[in-house]
Design an enzyme around this catalytic site. Structure first.
Site, PDB file in Angstrom:
ATOM      1  N   CYS A 160       5.002 -10.763  -0.452  1.00 40.61           N
ATOM      2  CA  CYS A 160       5.784  -9.638   0.084  1.00 40.61           C
ATOM      3  C   CYS A 160       6.641 -10.120   1.261  1.00 40.61           C
ATOM      4  O   CYS A 160       6.117 -10.698   2.217  1.00 40.61           O
ATOM      5  CB  CYS A 160       4.834  -8.539   0.535  1.00 40.61           C
TER       6      CYS A 160
HETATM    7  C1  LIG Z   1       8.151  -5.322  -0.085  1.00 44.56           C
HETATM    8  S1  LIG Z   1       6.711  -5.500  -0.771  1.00 44.56           S
HETATM    9  O1  LIG Z   1       6.701  -6.120  -1.987  1.00 44.56           O
HETATM   10  C2  LIG Z   1       5.673  -4.282  -0.592  1.00 44.56           C
HETATM   11  C3  LIG Z   1       4.332  -4.673  -1.060  1.00 44.56           C
HETATM   12  C4  LIG Z   1       3.351  -3.547  -1.267  1.00 44.56           C
HETATM   13  N1  LIG Z   1       3.713  -2.717  -2.367  1.00 44.56           N
HETATM   14  C5  LIG Z   1       3.206  -2.701  -0.058  1.00 44.56           C
HETATM   15  O2  LIG Z   1       3.718  -1.604  -0.068  1.00 44.56           O
HETATM   16  O3  LIG Z   1       2.577  -3.148   0.907  1.00 44.56           O
END
Ligand SMILES: C[S@](=O)CC[C@H](N)C(=O)O
Length: 212
Positions: A54
């Site tokens: 992420c």
């Molecule tokens: C920008 S990312 O991939 C976000 C990762 C995860 N779905 C979260 O909301 O923490």
């Protein structure tokens, strides 16, 4: 005598009054996405680009490095042009979430950036970082110069000596960078979803909380 019904020609069954549902391809590959990144960094700086899960937490970690003058998050190495975050999250476009760093090589070496890259994630899990699954979370180093490529490959070899599991990080030339939506930029420094701003200050050693 065989009493089974005569199979109907599907063409005949179509009601021409009703709008036909045309299956639209979800993914339209574009050669533009495969072009090199030809953006120009700020004067006196160079680009470096990393995929390590992420991009929120990875970006904040790079923001805190001395000599890093700008960071942007985006999508690259996929098959479609101008993907949105929602597109990328379908896991059909093959984009990686990346941080594109602009650093002043007089203040910070590329090696420093590589060291942070290895320390920030698990490079042995394919298309995955912890709970986060999908090609967007793969591990990658996208280089801008032959020198960066050389350092990245040497650094991977060195890192491999410290790990039992095989490193699956891809090391490839930087392709077209699609800047992510504005709300993703400097996301954790701005406070994420709940307004808990985390410091991007150069000296800051606070642990990074990667959730919104
Ligand atoms: C920008 S990312 O991939 C976000 C990762 C995860 N779905 C979260 O909301 O923490």
């Amino acid at each position: 005598m065989d009493s089974s019904p005569i199979p109907q020609d599907p063409q005949v069954a179509v009601d021409s009054e009703k709008p036909q549902v045309v299956e639209k391809p979800v993914v339209v590959p574009s050669p533009v996405a495969q072009e090199p990144d030809t953006d120009v960094p700020a004067p006196g700086t160079e680009f470096a680009e990393f995929a390590a899960g992420c991009f929120w937490g990875v970006e904040l970690a790079y923001q805190r490095i001395h000599g890093v003058v700008e960071t942007e998050v985006g999508y690259t190495h996929g098959i479609t042009h101008n993907p949105s975050y929602e597109d990328v999250c379908t896991n059909t476009t093959n984009h990686a979430e990346v941080v594109r760093v602009q650093f002043d090589p007089k203040e910070c070496t590329y090696q420093t950036l590589l060291d942070l890259f290895w320390s920030r994630h698990d490079p042995t899990t394919l298309n995955r970082q912890g709970e986060l699954l999908g090609a967007q979370y793969r591990s990658g180093i996208y280089y801008y110069t032959p020198e960066q490529e050389k350092l990245a490959r040497e650094s991977l070899e060195h890192q491999q000596t410290k790990l039992e599991k095989k490193i699956v990080t891809e090391i490839l030339p930087a392709k077209k960078f699609y800047k992510a939506e504005e709300y993703h930029q400097h996301y954790l420094a701005k406070g994420g979803m709940h307004g808990n701003a985390q410091s991007p200050a150069k000296s800051c050693k606070d642990p990074i909380r990667c959730y919104g």
